[in-house]
Design a protein around this motif. Structure first.
Motif, short mmCIF file in Angstrom:
data_model
loop_
_atom_site.label_atom_id
_atom_site.label_comp_id
_atom_site.label_asym_id
_atom_site.label_seq_id
_atom_site.Cartn_x
_atom_site.Cartn_y
_atom_site.Cartn_z
N ASP A 162 21.01 -61.23 -2.43
CA ASP A 162 22.47 -61.30 -2.45
C ASP A 162 22.87 -62.22 -1.30
O ASP A 162 22.98 -61.79 -0.16
CB ASP A 162 23.08 -59.92 -2.27
CG ASP A 162 24.60 -59.95 -2.27
OD1 ASP A 162 25.17 -61.04 -2.49
OD2 ASP A 162 25.22 -58.90 -2.04
N ARG A 206 21.51 -54.89 6.79
CA ARG A 206 22.34 -53.97 6.00
C ARG A 206 21.87 -52.54 6.21
O ARG A 206 20.66 -52.29 6.26
CB ARG A 206 22.21 -54.27 4.51
CG ARG A 206 22.82 -55.55 4.03
CD ARG A 206 22.62 -55.70 2.52
NE ARG A 206 23.19 -54.60 1.76
CZ ARG A 206 23.06 -54.45 0.44
NH1 ARG A 206 22.36 -55.33 -0.25
NH2 ARG A 206 23.59 -53.42 -0.18
N ARG A 243 21.67 -48.54 4.78
CA ARG A 243 21.56 -47.91 3.47
C ARG A 243 22.95 -47.49 2.98
O ARG A 243 23.90 -47.42 3.75
CB ARG A 243 20.64 -46.68 3.55
CG ARG A 243 19.17 -47.05 3.70
CD ARG A 243 18.34 -45.85 4.14
NE ARG A 243 18.42 -44.74 3.20
CZ ARG A 243 17.56 -44.51 2.21
NH1 ARG A 243 16.53 -45.34 2.03
NH2 ARG A 243 17.68 -43.46 1.42
N TYR A 244 23.05 -47.22 1.68
CA TYR A 244 24.31 -46.75 1.14
C TYR A 244 24.72 -45.45 1.83
O TYR A 244 23.85 -44.65 2.20
CB TYR A 244 24.20 -46.47 -0.36
CG TYR A 244 23.66 -47.60 -1.20
CD1 TYR A 244 24.27 -48.86 -1.19
CD2 TYR A 244 22.54 -47.43 -2.00
CE1 TYR A 244 23.76 -49.90 -1.96
CE2 TYR A 244 22.03 -48.45 -2.77
CZ TYR A 244 22.65 -49.68 -2.75
OH TYR A 244 22.15 -50.71 -3.51
N PRO A 298 21.80 -46.99 -7.45
CA PRO A 298 22.74 -47.72 -6.59
C PRO A 298 24.18 -47.45 -7.01
O PRO A 298 24.43 -47.21 -8.21
CB PRO A 298 22.36 -49.19 -6.82
CG PRO A 298 21.84 -49.21 -8.23
CD PRO A 298 21.14 -47.90 -8.43
N HIS A 308 26.54 -49.48 -7.26
CA HIS A 308 27.04 -50.66 -7.97
C HIS A 308 25.82 -51.52 -8.30
O HIS A 308 24.74 -51.31 -7.72
CB HIS A 308 28.03 -51.44 -7.10
CG HIS A 308 27.48 -51.75 -5.73
ND1 HIS A 308 26.51 -52.70 -5.49
CD2 HIS A 308 27.75 -51.18 -4.51
CE1 HIS A 308 26.21 -52.73 -4.21
NE2 HIS A 308 26.94 -51.82 -3.58
N GLU A 316 23.05 -53.84 -7.88
CA GLU A 316 22.50 -54.34 -6.60
C GLU A 316 21.60 -55.53 -6.88
O GLU A 316 20.55 -55.40 -7.49
CB GLU A 316 21.72 -53.23 -5.91
CG GLU A 316 21.08 -53.63 -4.60
CD GLU A 316 22.10 -54.15 -3.60
OE1 GLU A 316 22.09 -55.38 -3.37
OE2 GLU A 316 22.89 -53.33 -3.07
N TYR A 317 22.05 -56.71 -6.42
CA TYR A 317 21.32 -57.95 -6.67
C TYR A 317 20.28 -58.24 -5.60
O TYR A 317 19.41 -59.08 -5.79
CB TYR A 317 22.30 -59.12 -6.79
CG TYR A 317 23.27 -58.94 -7.93
CD1 TYR A 317 22.89 -59.24 -9.24
CD2 TYR A 317 24.54 -58.44 -7.71
CE1 TYR A 317 23.76 -59.05 -10.29
CE2 TYR A 317 25.42 -58.24 -8.76
CZ TYR A 317 25.03 -58.54 -10.04
OH TYR A 317 25.89 -58.34 -11.09
N ASP A 318 20.39 -57.59 -4.46
CA ASP A 318 19.44 -57.81 -3.37
C ASP A 318 18.23 -56.92 -3.59
O ASP A 318 18.08 -55.86 -2.99
CB ASP A 318 20.12 -57.50 -2.03
CG ASP A 318 19.40 -58.14 -0.86
OD1 ASP A 318 18.18 -58.37 -0.97
OD2 ASP A 318 20.05 -58.40 0.17
N TRP A 360 15.86 -56.05 -0.57
CA TRP A 360 16.46 -55.03 0.30
C TRP A 360 16.42 -53.66 -0.37
O TRP A 360 16.09 -52.65 0.26
CB TRP A 360 17.91 -55.42 0.63
CG TRP A 360 18.65 -54.37 1.40
CD1 TRP A 360 18.70 -54.22 2.75
CD2 TRP A 360 19.44 -53.30 0.86
NE1 TRP A 360 19.46 -53.13 3.09
CE2 TRP A 360 19.92 -52.55 1.95
CE3 TRP A 360 19.77 -52.91 -0.43
CZ2 TRP A 360 20.74 -51.43 1.78
CZ3 TRP A 360 20.58 -51.78 -0.60
CH2 TRP A 360 21.06 -51.06 0.49
N PHE A 361 16.75 -53.62 -1.66
CA PHE A 361 16.82 -52.35 -2.37
C PHE A 361 15.45 -51.67 -2.42
O PHE A 361 15.32 -50.47 -2.15
CB PHE A 361 17.36 -52.58 -3.79
CG PHE A 361 17.56 -51.31 -4.57
CD1 PHE A 361 18.63 -50.49 -4.32
CD2 PHE A 361 16.65 -50.94 -5.56
CE1 PHE A 361 18.82 -49.31 -5.03
CE2 PHE A 361 16.82 -49.77 -6.28
CZ PHE A 361 17.91 -48.96 -6.02
N ALA A 399 19.91 -57.40 -11.54
CA ALA A 399 20.39 -56.37 -10.61
C ALA A 399 19.70 -55.04 -10.90
O ALA A 399 19.35 -54.73 -12.05
CB ALA A 399 21.90 -56.19 -10.75
#
Length: 456
Positions: free
Chosen positions: A162, A169, A171-172, A217, A219, A221-223, A226-227, A397
């Motif tokens: 992303d 970043r 975490r959520y 996720p 939303h 998640e394109y990264d 990272w995910f 994603a």
């Protein structure tokens, strides 16, 4: 002081008088073997992986066929690092020094480069060396086979970032913020007492609904790097570190990729301009340097003597000359600061220039017949930019975690306009499953636009 050192110093003084503004540049002469290695790895020192060896052999083959000559490799930063081929002639290295100064000016002042430089927060060459050291420690502790398997997966996903996000970043959030039903105002209470008003709400007013756990996720998640580093169920810490190291280096390379035409064109414009005004160069040195310039900015890429291949140096150089001639150098510097290749091509490649450069979209028919398909300006612009969308990768994603821990990915084919190579996608899914260690599913479409699911 060598003759080259003297020329470099005088070229830099001339560049600064012309208004170029850049971080200090450390110039270093390097042998061809090291230059090839740096060009292939992308950095002087980088994590070890077999894929770089494959690229190295490919580069050697191209060089042996005369299809690729490396004059320099430059790394933006503070300071910038520039490696010049020690077998270049004095004239070639004079040109290369002026070219590097143009790159340095671009990388300091272009907003995309500046953003990623600030985000990285340091010298990428040093950070890549630190990554390589930590990976070597992981190899010593866990064994080459295990570490290479993780690198296989991380490097297979290195384009899935992303680029609008941040390097660091968290975490959520674990829980959605608590929601409380609002207490009625005096007007609302009065309204509810009127004849025909709606029945009272089933939930008592003012009730605290309590915290709700965040969906993962929350939303698309394109990264993906990272995910996986943060949410793959069974990764050890050294494995997560590898994914984050690959991600950090890929983010560093993004501005180089997204501004290639602008950046190479800007450096070529300035090396030509500086050489024209470098009256301290002997005539023979100047003529040899200008000959090297014409080789760099010829219409077709080196070794691709066909109108089907665009040379980014030639296209960028021509566009910058066009902008300076029509709008002035001050406006050109504004464009350099504000745009990437998308804005540069869409806003400044006009119909007259596209015609002058004889640009067109082509198609290959059965029997390898090649024909001009379109000369429409918009089609030409988008054909140039299509390989640059989303770091050159399909837009994919992470969208769901299944109850069994499986990962669901979705390919946004409608937004990226790029289909998937099924065999390649299957291989990447296999790599991803090695890291996720649960089933991985990918929703996409086939050649007929019909929804399909690939799994590993």
């Amino acid at each position: 002081m060598t003759e080259l050192d003297e020329y470099v110093g005088r070229i830099e003084s001339l560049a600064q008088r012309q208004g170029l503004d850049y971080y200090p540049v450390d110039f270093e002469l390097a042998p061809q073997s090291l230059m090839t290695e740096i060009a292939v790895y992308g950095l002087p020192i980088r994590m070890p992986h077999w894929s770089f060896g494959v690229r190295y052999i490919h580069q050697l083959v191209r060089q042996s066929m005369g299809h690729s000559k490396i004059f320099e490799v430059m790394f933006p930063g503070d300071p910038c690092r520039a490696f010049l081929m020690d077998t270049n002639s004095l004239a070639e290295n004079a040109l290369v020094a002026a070219h590097v100064v143009g790159h340095a000016d671009f990388s300091k002042n272009n907003q995309l480069f500046a953003r990623f430089h600030e985000m990285a927060g340091g010298n990428i060459v040093e950070k890549a060396a630190a990554h390589a050291h930590r990976i070597q420690q992981a190899i010593d502790a866990a064994g080459l086979e295990r570490v290479e398997a993780v690198l296989d997966a991380a490097l297979a996903l290195e384009s899935h970032l992303d680029v609008g996000g941040e390097l660091h970043r968290g975490r959520y959030p674990e829980f959605i913020a608590e929601k409380t039903t609002p207490r009625p105002t005096s007007f609302q209470k009065h309204f509810q007492q009127l004849p025909g008003a709606s029945e009272p709400q089933a939930v008592p007013l003012g009730l605290n609904l309590g915290p709700q756990r965040t969906r993962v996720p929350p939303h698309p998640e394109y990264d993906l790097l990272w995910f996986i580093a943060n949410y793959a169920p069974d990764l050890e810490q050294w494995e997560r570190d590898i994914f984050l190291a690959v991600r950090a280096e890929s983010l560093y390379f993004y501005p180089v990729f997204a501004c290639q035409i602008m950046n190479e064109g800007w450096a070529s414009y300035w090396h030509a301009r500086l050489l024209r005004e470098a009256d301290f160069l002997p005539q023979q040195t100047y003529l040899a340097a200008i000959k090297a310039h014409s080789d760099v900015v010829r219409p077709f890429a080196s070794g691709e003597e066909t109108a089907l291949a665009i040379n980014p140096y030639h296209l960028g150089f021509t566009l910058w000359e066009h902008i300076v001639e029509r709008h002035g150098l001050a406006r050109a510097r504004e464009v350099m600061r504000e745009e990437d290749d998308f804005g540069f091509i869409r806003n400044y490649l006009d119909r007259d220039l596209a015609g002058e450069l004889d640009l067109f979209v082509y198609e290959v028919r059965q029997g390898d017949e090649i024909r001009v398909a379109n000369r429409d300006l918009e089609a030409v612009r988008e054909a140039i930019l299509a390989p640059k969308f989303n770091f050159g990768a399909p837009r994919v994603a992470a969208v769901e975690l299944k109850p069994d821990g499986g990962l669901v990915l979705a390919h946004e084919h409608s937004s990226d306009g790029r289909g998937l190579d099924a065999a390649r996608a299957k291989k990447v899914l296999e790599y991803t499953r090695r890291a996720w260690r649960r089933p991985v599913h990918l929703h996409t479409v086939n050649d007929r636009g019909e929804p399909i699911e690939l799994a590993a």
